[in-house]
Design a protein around this motif. Structure first.
Motif, PDB file in Angstrom:
ATOM      1  N   GLY A   1       0.766  -1.239   0.000  1.00  0.00           N
ATOM      2  CA  GLY A   1       0.000   0.000   0.000  1.00  0.00           C
ATOM      3  C   GLY A   1       0.795   1.286   0.000  1.00  0.00           C
ATOM      4  N   SER A  41       0.965   3.106   5.334  1.00  0.00           N
ATOM      5  CA  SER A  41       0.432   2.520   4.106  1.00  0.00           C
ATOM      6  C   SER A  41      -0.792   3.295   3.642  1.00  0.00           C
ATOM      7  CB  SER A  41       0.054   1.045   4.343  1.00  0.00           C
ATOM      8  OG  SER A  41      -0.676   0.538   3.242  1.00  0.00           O
ATOM      9  N   GLY A  95      -2.498   2.631   0.987  1.00  0.00           N
ATOM     10  CA  GLY A  95      -3.474   1.635   0.560  1.00  0.00           C
ATOM     11  C   GLY A  95      -4.324   1.153   1.716  1.00  0.00           C
ATOM     12  N   ARG A  96      -3.675   0.923   2.854  1.00  0.00           N
ATOM     13  CA  ARG A  96      -4.432   0.472   4.029  1.00  0.00           C
ATOM     14  C   ARG A  96      -5.343   1.582   4.541  1.00  0.00           C
ATOM     15  NH1 ARG A  96      -2.792  -0.838  10.018  1.00  0.00           N
ATOM     16  NH2 ARG A  96      -4.470  -2.287  10.569  1.00  0.00           N
TER      17      ARG A  96
END
Length: 354
Positions: A36, A197, A199-200
């Motif tokens: 991510g 992250s 993405g997370r």
């Protein structure tokens, strides 16, 4: 997707752009870092730039036929390989080797990205090694993995490593406010618990994660007061809840218990930080800072360390596809015991300072 639209990772961008400008592009790269943080986006941006018909400042223009195909996900010279089940298998690598033996279909380069390269089997890794030793011209392989140690040294030695760093909290927070419309308080919490992250953080921002997080923290806060039977009941609740998540959403274990364990891990990490007199600004769960300061004095430092190790082991066991109910029973009972054994009566350790 262009380099300029990727958040952070300026060193990686600069390195790749310089290689393309010199036209001295290695046949294989190893992108390392947590999930991510832009590894896949960087691979796509690189494939666009290399095959763009009218690149601008070493970036894909976004308008030519190749760029439009890349953005639409149907560029014939962009290949991706993902694990089939838990692993990347030898047949996948054999199929890839056959595909690489032909010239690119329409672009200057064929770019192949291997996701979760750390899951490759030994047989598949040895097959890939042959391709890396004698790479067909016009092909670039990009392996994504969390760290070099997750791969065979012989594979790592034949790749140009490009490390990716966790993103700063402020960058993730600003992105969540601007792109997802979150208020600053919610964005700050998600940015801190995302561990760098993006993405997370993006995933958590649209899934009711903050409500789940509050439930998970409530459980771990009340765990020390539970009897053994109460702790067993809590473990069963966690396992059943995870099973329901997986059935309802076709999600993997990572979308249930693994997220919960990550939050519990951050909780014990914060308790440890408080117990050793760390600064408030270093807390992950800063919105629970008052509770953390009140609770931390009931724990011994060695018991907090043991609790963190126990959660880490549970995460490892779940990644090996162990029985979730048994893992949670062992973990919750262990944390309950450590909390009971960890009561302290002294006040020798300094309290947290601002």
């Amino acid at each position: 997707m262009s380099f300029s639209r990727i958040l952070g990772q300026e060193r990686a961008k600069r390195f790749l752009k310089e290689a393309m400008a010199r036209e001295r592009i290695p046949h294989a790269y190893l992108f390392t870092g947590i999930p991510g943080i832009g590894k896949t986006s960087m691979a796509i941006a690189m494939a666009m730039a290399l095959n763009c018909r009218k690149p601008i400042n070493a970036e894909g223009c976004g308008d030519c036929v190749h760029c439009r195909q890349m953005l639409g996900g149907n560029f014939p010279d962009f290949v991706s390989i993902k694990p089939e089940g838990p692993n990347i298998k030898i047949q996948q690598i054999r199929d890839l080797s056959r595909a690489l033996s032909f010239a690119p279909v329409s672009g200057k380069y064929r770019v192949c990205i291997i996701y979760q390269a750390q899951t490759i089997t030994i047989e598949a890794a040895n097959s890939l090694l042959k391709t890396l030793e004698e790479p067909p011209s016009g092909n670039i392989l990009i392996l994504n993995a969390p760290e070099p140690l997750a791969l065979l040294p012989t594979i790592v030695s034949r790749c140009q490593r490009v490390p990716f760093q966790p993103l700063p909290v402020q960058d993730i927070m600003d992105w969540l406010v601007k792109e997802k419309g979150l208020n600053e308080e919610e964005a700050k919490v998600l940015a801190r618990i995302s561990a760098g992250s993006l993405g997370r953080a993006f995933k958590m921002s649209g899934s009711g994660f903050l409500d789940k997080r509050e439930q998970w923290l409530t459980r771990i806060i009340r765990l020390p007061a539970l009897s053994r039977d109460g702790a067993l009941e809590m473990a069963l609740e966690c396992a059943l809840e995870n099973k329901k998540v997986n059935i309802d959403s076709s999600a993997g274990v990572e979308d249930g218990i693994m997220d919960m364990l990550a939050i519990w891990e951050s909780w014990y990490r914060d308790l440890l930080c408080v117990r050793v007199g760390g600064p408030i600004r270093s807390l992950i769960n800063m919105d629970f800072s008052r509770k953390l300061q009140n609770i931390a004095e009931n724990y011994k430092i060695d018991r907090l360390v043991d609790s963190l190790l126990m959660i880490d082991q549970a995460q490892r066991d779940l990644r090996r596809m162990r029985n979730a109910a048994l893992v949670m029973e062992h973990t919750v009972l262990g944390l309950n015991r450590l909390a009971g054994d960890g009561k302290r009566s002294d006040s020798s350790v300094p309290r947290m300072y601002d």
